[in-house]
Design an enzyme around this catalytic site. Structure first.
Site, PDB file in Angstrom:
ATOM      1  N   MET A  12       0.903  -1.203  -0.028  1.00  0.00           N
ATOM      2  CA  MET A  12       0.028   0.052   0.110  1.00  0.00           C
ATOM      3  C   MET A  12       0.622   1.424   0.083  1.00  0.00           C
ATOM      4  O   MET A  12       0.404   2.367   0.225  1.00  0.00           O
ATOM      5  CB  MET A  12      -1.067  -0.090   1.012  1.00  0.00           C
ATOM      6  CG  MET A  12      -1.841  -1.224   1.105  1.00  0.00           C
ATOM      7  SD  MET A  12      -3.291  -0.843   2.116  1.00  0.00           S
ATOM      8  CE  MET A  12      -2.871  -0.451   3.658  1.00  0.00           C
ATOM      9  N   LEU A  30       6.643   3.032   1.617  1.00  0.00           N
ATOM     10  CA  LEU A  30       7.487   2.144   1.789  1.00  0.00           C
ATOM     11  C   LEU A  30       8.681   2.187   2.742  1.00  0.00           C
ATOM     12  O   LEU A  30       9.111   3.435   3.062  1.00  0.00           O
ATOM     13  CB  LEU A  30       8.200   1.791   0.427  1.00  0.00           C
ATOM     14  CG  LEU A  30       7.219   1.556  -0.846  1.00  0.00           C
ATOM     15  CD1 LEU A  30       8.137   1.176  -2.206  1.00  0.00           C
ATOM     16  CD2 LEU A  30       6.215   0.309  -0.410  1.00  0.00           C
ATOM     17  N   HIS A  33       9.038  -3.221   3.517  1.00  0.00           N
ATOM     18  CA  HIS A  33       8.744  -3.568   2.249  1.00  0.00           C
ATOM     19  C   HIS A  33       9.942  -3.904   1.154  1.00  0.00           C
ATOM     20  O   HIS A  33      10.135  -4.652   0.222  1.00  0.00           O
ATOM     21  CB  HIS A  33       7.935  -2.131   1.478  1.00  0.00           C
ATOM     22  CG  HIS A  33       6.830  -2.035   2.161  1.00  0.00           C
ATOM     23  ND1 HIS A  33       6.620  -0.858   2.988  1.00  0.00           N
ATOM     24  CD2 HIS A  33       5.644  -2.371   2.322  1.00  0.00           C
ATOM     25  CE1 HIS A  33       5.549  -0.852   3.321  1.00  0.00           C
ATOM     26  NE2 HIS A  33       4.882  -1.756   2.905  1.00  0.00           N
ATOM     27  N   GLN A  50     -10.389  -2.904   1.874  1.00  0.00           N
ATOM     28  CA  GLN A  50      -9.635  -3.491   3.013  1.00  0.00           C
ATOM     29  C   GLN A  50      -9.855  -2.608   3.999  1.00  0.00           C
ATOM     30  O   GLN A  50      -9.344  -2.712   5.160  1.00  0.00           O
ATOM     31  CB  GLN A  50      -8.538  -4.116   2.910  1.00  0.00           C
ATOM     32  CG  GLN A  50      -7.279  -3.146   2.643  1.00  0.00           C
ATOM     33  CD  GLN A  50      -5.923  -3.768   2.438  1.00  0.00           C
ATOM     34  OE1 GLN A  50      -5.830  -4.466   1.164  1.00  0.00           O
ATOM     35  NE2 GLN A  50      -4.899  -3.826   3.280  1.00  0.00           N
ATOM     36  N   GLN A  63       5.812 -11.239   7.372  1.00  0.00           N
ATOM     37  CA  GLN A  63       5.091 -12.254   8.370  1.00  0.00           C
ATOM     38  C   GLN A  63       4.646 -11.201   9.662  1.00  0.00           C
ATOM     39  O   GLN A  63       3.588 -11.712  10.143  1.00  0.00           O
ATOM     40  CB  GLN A  63       6.310 -12.846   9.150  1.00  0.00           C
ATOM     41  CG  GLN A  63       5.758 -13.790  10.361  1.00  0.00           C
ATOM     42  CD  GLN A  63       6.737 -14.376  11.229  1.00  0.00           C
ATOM     43  OE1 GLN A  63       7.871 -14.726  10.908  1.00  0.00           O
ATOM     44  NE2 GLN A  63       6.459 -14.315  12.676  1.00  0.00           N
ATOM     45  N   ASP A  74       2.225  -9.312   9.045  1.00  0.00           N
ATOM     46  CA  ASP A  74       0.842  -9.367   8.746  1.00  0.00           C
ATOM     47  C   ASP A  74       0.258 -10.944   8.482  1.00  0.00           C
ATOM     48  O   ASP A  74       0.139 -11.530   7.575  1.00  0.00           O
ATOM     49  CB  ASP A  74       0.244  -8.620   7.566  1.00  0.00           C
ATOM     50  CG  ASP A  74       0.621  -7.157   7.531  1.00  0.00           C
ATOM     51  OD1 ASP A  74      -0.340  -6.590   8.199  1.00  0.00           O
ATOM     52  OD2 ASP A  74       1.400  -6.653   7.331  1.00  0.00           O
ATOM     53  N   GLN A  82      -2.671 -12.483   7.256  1.00  0.00           N
ATOM     54  CA  GLN A  82      -2.828 -12.274   5.950  1.00  0.00           C
ATOM     55  C   GLN A  82      -2.202 -13.385   5.050  1.00  0.00           C
ATOM     56  O   GLN A  82      -2.955 -13.986   4.249  1.00  0.00           O
ATOM     57  CB  GLN A  82      -2.462 -10.595   5.525  1.00  0.00           C
ATOM     58  CG  GLN A  82      -2.256 -10.499   4.198  1.00  0.00           C
ATOM     59  CD  GLN A  82      -1.733  -8.918   3.964  1.00  0.00           C
ATOM     60  OE1 GLN A  82      -2.752  -8.351   4.064  1.00  0.00           O
ATOM     61  NE2 GLN A  82      -0.509  -8.872   3.889  1.00  0.00           N
ATOM     62  N   ARG A 138       1.995   2.754   9.357  1.00  0.00           N
ATOM     63  CA  ARG A 138       1.171   3.580  10.348  1.00  0.00           C
ATOM     64  C   ARG A 138       2.232   4.021  11.374  1.00  0.00           C
ATOM     65  O   ARG A 138       1.535   4.698  12.327  1.00  0.00           O
ATOM     66  CB  ARG A 138       0.063   2.484  10.581  1.00  0.00           C
ATOM     67  CG  ARG A 138      -0.892   2.253   9.724  1.00  0.00           C
ATOM     68  CD  ARG A 138      -2.145   1.740  10.508  1.00  0.00           C
ATOM     69  NE  ARG A 138      -3.111   1.525   9.393  1.00  0.00           N
ATOM     70  CZ  ARG A 138      -3.672   0.763   8.456  1.00  0.00           C
ATOM     71  NH1 ARG A 138      -2.929  -0.511   8.631  1.00  0.00           N
ATOM     72  NH2 ARG A 138      -4.698   0.699   7.866  1.00  0.00           N
TER      73      ARG A 138
HETATM   74  P1  AMP Z   1       1.493  -2.792   3.432  1.00  0.00           P
HETATM   75  O1  AMP Z   1       2.233  -1.824   2.737  1.00  0.00           O
HETATM   76  O2  AMP Z   1       1.332  -2.494   4.874  1.00  0.00           O
HETATM   77  O3  AMP Z   1       0.011  -3.368   3.056  1.00  0.00           O
HETATM   78  O4  AMP Z   1       2.474  -4.113   3.450  1.00  0.00           O
HETATM   79  C1  AMP Z   1       2.849  -4.606   2.312  1.00  0.00           C
HETATM   80  C2  AMP Z   1       3.525  -5.805   2.566  1.00  0.00           C
HETATM   81  O5  AMP Z   1       4.591  -5.367   3.338  1.00  0.00           O
HETATM   82  C3  AMP Z   1       2.683  -7.080   3.457  1.00  0.00           C
HETATM   83  O6  AMP Z   1       3.082  -8.292   2.924  1.00  0.00           O
HETATM   84  C4  AMP Z   1       3.185  -6.856   4.652  1.00  0.00           C
HETATM   85  O7  AMP Z   1       3.110  -7.682   5.419  1.00  0.00           O
HETATM   86  C5  AMP Z   1       4.918  -6.504   4.374  1.00  0.00           C
HETATM   87  N1  AMP Z   1       5.374  -5.596   5.492  1.00  0.00           N
HETATM   88  C6  AMP Z   1       4.844  -4.575   6.005  1.00  0.00           C
HETATM   89  N2  AMP Z   1       5.669  -4.247   7.032  1.00  0.00           N
HETATM   90  C7  AMP Z   1       6.734  -5.279   7.387  1.00  0.00           C
HETATM   91  C8  AMP Z   1       7.870  -5.706   8.034  1.00  0.00           C
HETATM   92  N3  AMP Z   1       8.024  -4.716   9.254  1.00  0.00           N
HETATM   93  N4  AMP Z   1       8.642  -6.565   7.821  1.00  0.00           N
HETATM   94  C9  AMP Z   1       8.293  -7.399   6.909  1.00  0.00           C
HETATM   95  N5  AMP Z   1       7.226  -7.306   6.023  1.00  0.00           N
HETATM   96  C10 AMP Z   1       6.277  -6.152   6.096  1.00  0.00           C
END
Ligand code: AMP
Length: 285
Positions: free
Chosen positions: A30, A33, A37, A61, A148, A150, A153, A187
């Protein structure tokens, strides 16, 4: 690195790469980054010939009282992060590109999407499954990368892949953390200074859970109660849920053995944060 804002545009680029014999990796995000990410993108870069990163703040979502409007966005910076981490294409569709007028199909993963985070975010995982299914159909990746952080998810999407026979390898990447243990998250940008300090209570509570298990705790309910008490000791945090669960079914576990999932969610100020750990329970010798 190439950019695409349309389904047709990204399909063209992916098609060209496939024609060159390259394997395709997909990293859905989303945006806004961070290093978490970037780690997913680097993993995809290492495994695949062609890496597609998607940036889409998916309205499906978000609940009606959640942070869709205020969700942090910074496309220019995201493009830099994606390029440095090794993306070949960033696909950043507008909402109307993904959900044109008359869009009416929804993917629901029954059972797994209504517990833990799903209990306090009704419809969230259906929205995730729907957008990810669409991204899978647009990009047709060989592998897709998820964090991991999430954890639920990853369980929901693995079930979707199995149920709907997507021919895609699902890769889960370990959580990337700040030095004090806080899981990186877009967030976290919402947190005021005192809240940022208080937010470490999530990771600290997971560490406490790990130590208790190593010290012999085998009662799931007792462990969950101890974690809740630890979190409630932080005045700026309000517990949403504490779960000690089976990593595959997400059902609560009473007797701790094998590998257990400890998953947490809490509001710190008005920001909802999540974290989790998979903990191996030592067999009694
Ligand atoms: P988001 O942009 O929050 O929807 O996250 C996109 C992807 O990045 C999802 O698969 C998340 O689980 C992963 N992600 C977000 N934060 C982390 C983190 N701290 N460590 C590893 N993966 C992450």
């Amino acid at each position: 690195m190439e950019l695409a804002a349309t389904v047709q545009g990204v399909r063209q680029l992916v098609g060209d790469a496939r024609a060159r014999g390259l394997s395709i990796g997909l990293v859905p995000t989303m945006g806004f980054l961070h290093e978490g990410h970037a780690e997913l993108i680097r993993r995809a870069r290492a495994d695949c010939g062609f890496v597609v990163v998607t940036i889409f703040v998916n309205p499906l979502q978000f609940g009606p009282r959640e942070d869709l409007e205020s969700y942090p966005r910074d496309l220019a910076r995201d493009l830099q992060v994606a390029a440095v981490a090794g993306a070949d294409v960033v696909f950043y569709p507008a909402v109307e590109e993904m959900y044109p007028p008359g869009f009416g199909t929804h993917v629901d993963v029954h059972g797994l999407g209504t517990v833990l985070c799903g209990a306090s975010r009704p419809g969230h995982f259906g929205g995730v499954a729907t957008v990810v299914a669409k991204l899978f159909n647009i990009v047709l990746p060989d592998r897709a990368y998820f964090g991991q952080k999430d954890y639920q998810q990853t369980v929901v999407l693995r079930r979707m892949v199995r149920d709907l026979a997507f021919d895609i390898e699902m890769v889960t990447v370990p959580t990337v953390r700040h030095e004090d243990g806080l899981a990186m998250s877009s967030r976290n940008a919402y947190l005021a200074t005192a809240e940022r300090r208080a937010a470490t209570v999530l990771h600290d509570s997971l560490e406490m859970a790990r130590h208790r298990i190593l010290a012999g705790e085998r009662d799931g309910a007792a462990l969950a109660a101890a974690i809740r008490e630890r979190m409630e000791g932080e005045p700026l945090a309000r517990v949403d849920y504490v779960a000690v669960a089976d990593p595959d079914t997400l059902a609560p576990v009473t007797r701790l053995e094998g590998t257990v999932l400890v998953a947490l969610a809490a509001f710190v100020g008005r920001t909802r944060l999540i974290d989790n750990a998979l903990i191996d329970v030592p067999a009694r010798g």
